[in-house]
Enzyme design. Structure first.
Site, PDB file in Angstrom:
ATOM      1  N   HIS A  66      56.287  21.222  60.729  1.00 25.88           N
ATOM      2  CA  HIS A  66      57.593  21.835  60.975  1.00 25.88           C
ATOM      3  C   HIS A  66      58.245  21.275  62.234  1.00 25.88           C
ATOM      4  CE1 HIS A  66      56.156  24.546  64.249  1.00 25.88           C
ATOM      5  NE2 HIS A  66      55.055  24.664  63.535  1.00 25.88           N
ATOM      6  N   CYS A  91      49.487  24.853  63.246  1.00 23.35           N
ATOM      7  CA  CYS A  91      50.409  24.000  62.493  1.00 23.35           C
ATOM      8  C   CYS A  91      50.712  22.733  63.290  1.00 23.35           C
ATOM      9  CB  CYS A  91      51.709  24.745  62.199  1.00 23.35           C
ATOM     10  SG  CYS A  91      51.511  26.101  61.024  1.00 23.35           S
TER      11      CYS A  91
END
Length: 529
Positions: free
Chosen positions: A432, A451
């Protein structure tokens, strides 16, 4: 394929004959010349199934398929296998694990019985099968080392390879094909050979870091720095004769820093000094650990792949298994919130994503901050839900924080930034954007909750969307401008691999990165057991 760890019955019998009762081998009358029976090794002999009752199912199946006869009846084949086993050291493996000493002593025998020939044959088959398996998919099982490992296990038909090796009389070629084909693996083998040929460096002193060292500094510590730089080939011997930090030294430091993933400033800071102090044997440990991990990695990355090397904080687009199209800086998980090792395929983009707070962040970050001041929720634009119903902050029960779902609204403040790349996995992680793009300026970027954050993610989005003629960068910008959460399913998915390697060789020479999750030493120690 499971490799049996117990010593086969045939090996036990063999060792007893060879080592416990060596006099029996040549127990002949003083006037009698020992009969040379080495030819029996090259003679097909019947194999008693009882001799491999403790062998693997694969070995039993091989002899059943071979008519219950000995298979290693060609001297060249046997010696070729022994040579490959010796060379296993170049892969960071130990030849003793494949019974090298016993096999060599057996091959040297000139007086031998049929029973011993059969035992020798079984041991050769065991060793071939074991080495083929270790070269193809590693000596150890990844899941025995790491909980956050989600790569599919590799499958190998060792008997098919063994049959081919014996039919073509080329065990070396067949076993060589078991090695990973990636250039990085070949480079690691060269790296290990290079380090083995370097002289011992234990007599080079430690660099005691007190302050940054730069151009025109001088002293004993500078002389030690030059000695280390010369040892690693970053500085020529003629430029290392004094204790002055000159231009040649600064240039060598920059080269050293580039090889270790440190910003190339030419100044010896604490991070550079720490890297300079690492000895050759510790670097060998890293390379051996990385060789094993590469044997765990996919055999082929295919026509296209996105590869994240976690310790290097780098994402690379690779095509045709070797061609690098683009690279990106990334931010990865903190040591206590590791980014997992996995393989998947990017199948969806989310524009203006919301962020559902994950359990770890809730426990370690959000709840403690909100208990101090509930305004923390509004500051981060986080809404609280119980089922489908939004809960006012005033009614939030701080004693039961896990009874709620917390969702951060989309926007520039959102922790996921303006775009998210979804792929199926069991860890609830994804690639992301970020609302803290300044973090990409940092040298060490293990800063996330697991992440992977990507610098310039819309450039990456253009790549994964290149088969979609209706969605280009302009279209993506228009979608962002709406402020609404939108989902884009990909017509063609893109494979993604999150991997972990801390050493390799490229055009810049030997490359090392910090073992940010402390995985190398533990793996090396287990390999050497």
């Amino acid at each position: 394929m499971k490799i049996h760890t117990e010593m086969p019955k045939a090996v036990i019998i063999l060792l007893s004959m060879l080592f416990l009762f060596p006099s029996c081998k040549n127990a002949v009358d003083e006037n009698e010349t020992p009969v040379n029976s080495a030819y029996l090794k090259n003679t097909p002999l019947a194999v008693d199934p009882g001799l491999f009752e403790n062998s693997t199912a694969s070995v039993k199946d091989f002899y059943t398929g071979n008519g219950a006869k000995t298979a290693w009846i060609n001297t060249t084949d046997r010696k070729a296998l022994l040579s490959v086993i010796k060379d296993a050291a170049s892969d960071g493996l130990q030849p003793k694990d494949y019974s090298l000493d016993t096999l060599e002593k057996f091959e040297a025998l000139t007086t031998i019985t049929k029973e011993e020939c059969v035992q020798y044959d079984i041991l050769l088959t065991e060793s071939f099968t074991k080495l083929a398996t270790h070269l193809f998919k590693g000596k150890l099982m990844p899941r025995s080392m790491y909980k956050d490992w989600a790569l599919a296990p590799k499958k190998l038909d060792a008997n098919k390879l063994l049959t081919e090796a014996l039919q073509n009389h080329d065990p070396a070629e067949v076993l060589g094909r078991c090695r990973p084909k990636h250039p990085i693996y070949a480079g690691l083998r060269k790296s290990l050979k290079y380090l083995n040929e370097l002289p011992d460096d234990s007599d080079i002193g430690e660099i005691a870091f007190e302050k940054p060292l730069k151009l025109n500094d001088s002293g004993a510590v500078v002389a030690t720095i030059k000695q280390r730089l010369t040892y690693w080939g970053d500085l020529s011997a003629k430029d290392a004769k004094d204790g002055e930090y000159n231009k040649a030294t600064a240039k060598a430091i920059k080269k050293f820093q580039q090889r270790h993933g440190i910003y190339a400033t030419g100044v010896v800071d604490s991070r550079t000094a720490e890297a300079l102090n690492i000895k050759r044997d510790e670097r060998k440990t890293q390379i051996v650990a990385n060789l094993e991990r590469w044997r765990w990695f996919p055999y082929d990355f295919g026509e296209q792949a996105i590869i994240v090397n976690i310790p290097a904080y780098q994402l690379t687009i690779v095509e045709n298994n070797k061609d690098t199209l683009d690279t990106y800086k990334v931010i990865v998980g903190k040591p206590d919130r590791k980014s997992p090792i996995l393989y998947s395929s990017i199948n969806q983009l989310v524009i203006n994503p919301t962020w559902t707070i994950p359990p770890t962040y809730l426990v370690k970050d959000l709840t403690p901050a909100a208990i101090k001041d509930t305004a923390h929720f509004s500051h981060l634009n986080i809404k609280i839900f119980r089922g489908k119903n939004e809960v006012p902050v005033a009614k939030w029960d701080s004693l039961k924080p896990n009874h709620y779902v917390y969702i951060q609204s989309p926007g520039n403040h959102n922790s996921l930034g303006r775009i998210k790349f979804n792929f199926r996995n069991g860890y609830s992680v994804y690639l992301h954007d970020t609302n803290h793009r300044e973090y990409f300026k940092k040298n060490d970027r293990a800063l996330s909750s697991g992440c992977v954050r990507v610098e310039d993610p819309f450039r990456l989005a253009e790549y994964v969307l290149h088969d979609d003629k209706n969605t280009d960068r302009k279209k993506l910008d228009e979608m962002v401008a709406t402020g609404e959460t939108q989902f884009l399913g990909l017509k063609k998915t893109t494979p993604i691999h999150q991997l972990y390697w801390t050493a390799w060789m490229d055009r810049g020479g030997l490359q090392f990165r910090n073992d940010i999750y402390n995985l190398d030493k533990a793996l090396y120690d287990k390999l050497r057991k």
